[in-house]
Write a protein that holds these residues in place. Sequence first.
Motif, PDB file in Angstrom:
ATOM      1  N   ALA A   8     -47.225  58.456   5.157  1.00 36.58           N
ATOM      2  CA  ALA A   8     -46.040  57.948   5.857  1.00 36.58           C
ATOM      3  C   ALA A   8     -45.423  59.077   6.679  1.00 36.58           C
ATOM      4  CB  ALA A   8     -45.025  57.413   4.856  1.00 36.58           C
ATOM      5  N   GLU A   9     -44.829  58.701   7.816  1.00 39.57           N
ATOM      6  CA  GLU A   9     -44.193  59.691   8.681  1.00 39.57           C
ATOM      7  C   GLU A   9     -42.693  59.701   8.424  1.00 39.57           C
ATOM      8  OE1 GLU A   9     -43.820  60.845  13.416  1.00 39.57           O
ATOM      9  OE2 GLU A   9     -44.977  59.103  12.810  1.00 39.57           O
ATOM     10  N   TYR A  10     -42.101  60.895   8.377  1.00 42.00           N
ATOM     11  CA  TYR A  10     -40.669  61.065   8.143  1.00 42.00           C
ATOM     12  C   TYR A  10     -40.042  61.824   9.305  1.00 42.00           C
ATOM     13  CZ  TYR A  10     -41.253  59.546   3.340  1.00 42.00           C
ATOM     14  OH  TYR A  10     -41.511  58.810   2.224  1.00 42.00           O
ATOM     15  N   ARG A  11     -38.755  61.579   9.526  1.00 42.42           N
ATOM     16  CA  ARG A  11     -38.019  62.331  10.556  1.00 42.42           C
ATOM     17  C   ARG A  11     -37.910  63.784  10.126  1.00 42.42           C
ATOM     18  NH1 ARG A  11     -33.731  57.956  10.217  1.00 42.42           N
ATOM     19  NH2 ARG A  11     -32.965  59.389   8.684  1.00 42.42           N
ATOM     20  N   SER A  12     -37.646  64.641  11.101  1.00 42.10           N
ATOM     21  CA  SER A  12     -37.465  66.052  10.767  1.00 42.10           C
ATOM     22  C   SER A  12     -36.234  66.203   9.882  1.00 42.10           C
ATOM     23  CB  SER A  12     -37.323  66.885  12.033  1.00 42.10           C
ATOM     24  OG  SER A  12     -36.163  66.473  12.736  1.00 42.10           O
ATOM     25  N   GLY A  13     -36.296  67.154   8.997  1.00 43.23           N
ATOM     26  CA  GLY A  13     -35.216  67.358   8.040  1.00 43.23           C
ATOM     27  C   GLY A  13     -35.595  66.904   6.646  1.00 43.23           C
ATOM     28  N   PHE A  14     -36.550  65.972   6.543  1.00 46.46           N
ATOM     29  CA  PHE A  14     -37.017  65.528   5.239  1.00 46.46           C
ATOM     30  C   PHE A  14     -38.103  66.479   4.758  1.00 46.46           C
ATOM     31  CE2 PHE A  14     -35.150  61.685   6.898  1.00 46.46           C
ATOM     32  CZ  PHE A  14     -34.539  61.149   5.787  1.00 46.46           C
ATOM     33  N   VAL A  15     -38.107  66.779   3.463  1.00 47.06           N
ATOM     34  CA  VAL A  15     -39.096  67.699   2.919  1.00 47.06           C
ATOM     35  C   VAL A  15     -39.843  67.101   1.727  1.00 47.06           C
ATOM     36  CG1 VAL A  15     -37.898  69.781   3.677  1.00 47.06           C
ATOM     37  CG2 VAL A  15     -37.359  68.799   1.453  1.00 47.06           C
ATOM     38  N   HIS A  16     -39.456  65.892   1.283  1.00 49.21           N
ATOM     39  CA  HIS A  16     -40.038  65.325   0.072  1.00 49.21           C
ATOM     40  C   HIS A  16     -40.207  63.820   0.236  1.00 49.21           C
ATOM     41  CE1 HIS A  16     -40.992  65.841  -4.164  1.00 49.21           C
ATOM     42  NE2 HIS A  16     -40.382  64.693  -4.384  1.00 49.21           N
ATOM     43  N   LYS A 131     -27.001  61.531   1.844  1.00 52.82           N
ATOM     44  CA  LYS A 131     -28.184  62.251   2.328  1.00 52.82           C
ATOM     45  C   LYS A 131     -28.094  62.497   3.830  1.00 52.82           C
ATOM     46  CE  LYS A 131     -31.306  60.841  -1.313  1.00 52.82           C
ATOM     47  NZ  LYS A 131     -32.536  60.161  -1.672  1.00 52.82           N
ATOM     48  N   LEU A 132     -27.584  61.522   4.580  1.00 51.79           N
ATOM     49  CA  LEU A 132     -27.427  61.698   6.016  1.00 51.79           C
ATOM     50  C   LEU A 132     -26.404  62.789   6.320  1.00 51.79           C
ATOM     51  CD1 LEU A 132     -28.223  60.734   8.821  1.00 51.79           C
ATOM     52  CD2 LEU A 132     -26.433  59.014   8.665  1.00 51.79           C
ATOM     53  N   ASN A 133     -25.318  62.831   5.553  1.00 50.83           N
ATOM     54  CA  ASN A 133     -24.328  63.895   5.740  1.00 50.83           C
ATOM     55  C   ASN A 133     -24.934  65.271   5.487  1.00 50.83           C
ATOM     56  OD1 ASN A 133     -22.242  62.255   6.522  1.00 50.83           O
ATOM     57  ND2 ASN A 133     -21.431  62.015   4.452  1.00 50.83           N
ATOM     58  N   LEU A 134     -25.822  65.365   4.492  1.00 51.20           N
ATOM     59  CA  LEU A 134     -26.493  66.632   4.222  1.00 51.20           C
ATOM     60  C   LEU A 134     -27.337  67.050   5.426  1.00 51.20           C
ATOM     61  CD1 LEU A 134     -27.373  68.960   2.375  1.00 51.20           C
ATOM     62  CD2 LEU A 134     -29.182  67.466   1.537  1.00 51.20           C
ATOM     63  N   LEU A 135     -28.085  66.111   6.001  1.00 53.38           N
ATOM     64  CA  LEU A 135     -28.905  66.434   7.175  1.00 53.38           C
ATOM     65  C   LEU A 135     -28.027  66.866   8.352  1.00 53.38           C
ATOM     66  CD1 LEU A 135     -31.585  63.617   7.067  1.00 53.38           C
ATOM     67  CD2 LEU A 135     -31.922  66.034   6.604  1.00 53.38           C
ATOM     68  N   ARG A 136     -26.903  66.194   8.545  1.00 52.72           N
ATOM     69  CA  ARG A 136     -26.001  66.564   9.638  1.00 52.72           C
ATOM     70  C   ARG A 136     -25.423  67.961   9.426  1.00 52.72           C
ATOM     71  NH1 ARG A 136     -23.080  60.735   9.945  1.00 52.72           N
ATOM     72  NH2 ARG A 136     -24.623  59.733  11.281  1.00 52.72           N
ATOM     73  N   LYS A 137     -25.069  68.286   8.182  1.00 55.11           N
ATOM     74  CA  LYS A 137     -24.548  69.621   7.887  1.00 55.11           C
ATOM     75  C   LYS A 137     -25.601  70.677   8.158  1.00 55.11           C
ATOM     76  CE  LYS A 137     -21.110  68.353   4.432  1.00 55.11           C
ATOM     77  NZ  LYS A 137     -20.727  68.407   3.017  1.00 55.11           N
ATOM     78  N   ARG A 138     -26.855  70.391   7.800  1.00 52.85           N
ATOM     79  CA  ARG A 138     -27.946  71.330   8.075  1.00 52.85           C
ATOM     80  C   ARG A 138     -28.064  71.602   9.571  1.00 52.85           C
ATOM     81  NH1 ARG A 138     -33.064  69.083   4.770  1.00 52.85           N
ATOM     82  NH2 ARG A 138     -32.353  69.548   2.682  1.00 52.85           N
ATOM     83  N   LYS A 139     -28.020  70.530  10.375  1.00 51.29           N
ATOM     84  CA  LYS A 139     -28.145  70.689  11.814  1.00 51.29           C
ATOM     85  C   LYS A 139     -26.990  71.499  12.388  1.00 51.29           C
ATOM     86  CE  LYS A 139     -31.050  66.751  12.869  1.00 51.29           C
ATOM     87  NZ  LYS A 139     -31.227  65.538  13.634  1.00 51.29           N
ATOM     88  N   LEU A 141     -25.208  73.765  10.803  1.00 56.76           N
ATOM     89  CA  LEU A 141     -25.394  75.149  10.387  1.00 56.76           C
ATOM     90  C   LEU A 141     -26.488  75.830  11.216  1.00 56.76           C
ATOM     91  CD1 LEU A 141     -25.080  74.842   6.511  1.00 56.76           C
ATOM     92  CD2 LEU A 141     -23.448  75.884   8.098  1.00 56.76           C
ATOM     93  N   GLU A 142     -27.553  75.094  11.531  1.00 56.60           N
ATOM     94  CA  GLU A 142     -28.625  75.655  12.363  1.00 56.60           C
ATOM     95  C   GLU A 142     -28.121  75.969  13.755  1.00 56.60           C
ATOM     96  OE1 GLU A 142     -31.816  72.834  12.257  1.00 56.60           O
ATOM     97  OE2 GLU A 142     -32.356  73.321  10.194  1.00 56.60           O
ATOM     98  N   LYS A 143     -27.279  75.092  14.319  1.00 54.14           N
ATOM     99  CA  LYS A 143     -26.738  75.340  15.654  1.00 54.14           C
ATOM    100  C   LYS A 143     -25.801  76.549  15.663  1.00 54.14           C
ATOM    101  CE  LYS A 143     -26.970  70.685  17.552  1.00 54.14           C
ATOM    102  NZ  LYS A 143     -26.209  69.523  18.029  1.00 54.14           N
ATOM    103  N   LEU A 144     -24.989  76.650  14.605  1.00 54.35           N
ATOM    104  CA  LEU A 144     -24.060  77.769  14.532  1.00 54.35           C
ATOM    105  C   LEU A 144     -24.779  79.097  14.327  1.00 54.35           C
ATOM    106  CD1 LEU A 144     -21.205  76.248  12.357  1.00 54.35           C
ATOM    107  CD2 LEU A 144     -21.147  76.735  14.806  1.00 54.35           C
ATOM    108  N   SER A 145     -25.816  79.091  13.525  1.00 58.47           N
ATOM    109  CA  SER A 145     -26.535  80.345  13.255  1.00 58.47           C
ATOM    110  C   SER A 145     -27.566  80.657  14.331  1.00 58.47           C
ATOM    111  CB  SER A 145     -27.227  80.283  11.890  1.00 58.47           C
ATOM    112  OG  SER A 145     -28.245  79.287  11.921  1.00 58.47           O
TER     113      SER A 145
END
Length: 146
Positions: A8-16, A131-139, A141-145
């Motif tokens: 199965a294909e998953y969007r980026s940000g998923f690891v499991h 889970k969606l909020n976690l992905l948004r927070k990751r993005k 943080l990636e933009k800020l760093s």
Amino acid sequence: MFCPECRAEYRSGFVHCPDCDTNLVQELSECKNAPKLKRNWPSLFPTTNRIYTEGRATVRWWKLYKQETGTWPWSSIAVHSTNWVVILFGAGFLVWWTGERHLSRWQFLGIFVLAVIPYAILENWIKRAVKLNLLRKRKRLEKLSG
């Protein structure tokens, strides 16, 4: 991201992959003889082993969330805990009430389904929102760093 088991294909940000309980990979190995596996329908019905496995996966996800954000996903924990309280006490009350009212099995099943469906929809919605909020927070943080 792809699951090496079910392909199965998953969007980026998923690891499991929650269905196969395996880590995702960037690319699938090109094997033309390997057909895409179909969903295992018997695995959709709850068994003691499946409930235990899903419970462990939920706790692992909470720990991962805590590691990545520094806080626990309290809304998910509250819904999960409430779910078990509703199941244990609600089902016990419903069985007692059915006996008091002398309802048939079908009437019991109808009342049970009417009570469970809205709650199951709410629980899944909250899990996905967290889970969606976690992905948004990751993005963010990636933009800020980056």
